[in-house]
Design an enzyme around this catalytic site. Structure first.
Site, PDB file in Angstrom:
ATOM      1  CB  SER A  65      -1.079   0.004   1.135  1.00  0.00           C
ATOM      2  OG  SER A  65      -1.502   1.274   1.429  1.00  0.00           O
TER       3      SER A  65
ATOM      4  CD  GLU B 248      -2.475   5.201   3.988  1.00  0.00           C
ATOM      5  OE1 GLU B 248      -1.605   5.676   4.931  1.00  0.00           O
ATOM      6  OE2 GLU B 248      -3.170   5.803   3.679  1.00  0.00           O
TER       7      GLU B 248
ATOM      8  CE1 TYR C 156      -3.941  -2.194   5.252  1.00  0.00           C
ATOM      9  CE2 TYR C 156      -3.384  -0.053   4.251  1.00  0.00           C
ATOM     10  CZ  TYR C 156      -3.662  -1.337   4.198  1.00  0.00           C
ATOM     11  OH  TYR C 156      -3.783  -1.705   3.190  1.00  0.00           O
TER      12      TYR C 156
END
Length: 332
Positions: A131, A133, A155
């Site tokens: 991701s 992220e 996350y």
């Protein structure tokens, strides 16, 4: 002889599109599902209705990501040539409330799967859906495969662990393991708890007189939004290469929540400013800034091309939500 692929997260947005792609290419597809995920299988329903597909070229197996023994048994039985690990809780905001389970399902579950695969006499090619992220608050923009990892959410931290471990297993054990570092990608199959679908569904419902307003947080928050079908095409291309490498999957273009609302509400002939209300409760504790991906490597090495613009994708999502509301009304 057809290839065999195993997919975790097969009932999700990406999993369902990837399943369709692989079936079109002649694969035998196996998916790992949780018993509690039965209500989410609506994305696979069209395939279930095809007599020559479900139970013949498409098979589902029950297992939880924490159930290592069952996953090992499935892998040994299926012996996939390709393993796509797409499963996991992907709601960033929620990860601040349940950090332990996020790390267990996103980080440790991925490590356990890789341990299972490296024990096989013929390990499959493995793709981990990473991701954007992992970059958190990036030091440079746009980000590419060399950008330092700097997560700012539970996350993102869990994904960073799984991403780094995937690289370690590739480099240390000589396995064909790779990371698809995915930026936001959407479609009509996106869950209703994600902002894109929340907006497109609200526009359709307000136009139909079923909803009066939409409440959101930071309207100036920007994202690099791509199209889910394009992303799973890139994932497949990654596992067809001669060598395993990591790739950033993105569009290289940034759009704000305001852009999203403007496009969605305009599609149904409405002015979003008449219906949207801002509520500070929807703001994240730490929101990533300047997250913009550089897809240059994927474009050059994979020959990856995107098929839809941001506006085309959002309009497709609105149209599907409008159609769904109309069909629901006919059934009543």
């Amino acid at each position: 002889m057809s290839k065999t692929a195993l997919i975790t997260g097969i009932t999700g947005q990406d999993g369902s599109y990837l399943t369709e792609l692989l079936l079109e290419k002649g694969y035998e597809v196996h998916g790992i599902v949780r018993r509690s995920s039965s209500l989410e299988r609506i994305r696979l329903h069209p395939l279930f209705e095809q007599e020559n597909v479900y139970g013949k070229r498409l098979f589902l197996h029950y297992a939880d990501l924490t159930d290592t023994t069952t996953i090992r048994r499935i892998v040994v039985r299926v012996r996939p040539a390709e393993f796509y690990h797409l499963a996991g809780q992907s709601h960033v905001g929620l990860s601040f409330e349940i950090p332990e389970s996020i790390c267990e399902l996103t980080a440790m579950a991925t490590l356990r799967i890789m341990e299972i695969l490296r024990d096989l006499s013929e390990p499959p090619r493995f793709l981990h859906a990473s991701s954007r992220e992992i970059f958190g608050t990036p030091v440079v923009s746009p980000q590419n495969e060399q950008t330092p990892v700097n997560p700012n959410s539970p996350y993102g931290c869990a994904k960073a662990f799984a991403t780094q471990m995937t690289r370690i297993y590739r480099e240390s054990h000589g396995l064909f393991f790779c990371n698809a570092i995915c930026y936001n990608h959407e479609s009509p199959r996106r869950g209703e708890n994600f902002v894109t679908r929340k907006v497109t569904l609200a526009a359709a419902r307000i136009a139909a007189g079923l909803q009066k307003e939409l409440t959101l947080g930071d309207l100036d928050s920007a994202r690099d939004w791509g199209y889910a079908r394009d992303f799973v095409q890139a994932m497949w291309l990654m596992l067809q290469q001669t060598t395993a490498e990591d790739y950033v999957l993105a569009t290289g273009q940034s759009h704000t929540i305001r852009d999203l609302m403007e496009t969605a509400f305009h599609r149904v002939g409405l002015n979003w400013q008449d219906y949207v209300r801002v509520d500070s409760r929807f703001l994240r504790p730490a929101d990533p800034c300047a997250l913009l991906g550089d897809p240059g490597k994927a474009e050059q090495q994979l020959g990856w091309q995107r098929t839809k613009t941001f506006a085309e994708m959002i309009c497709e999502m609105v149209d599907e939500d409008v159609r769904g509301i109309e069909m629901s009304g006919r059934r009543q």
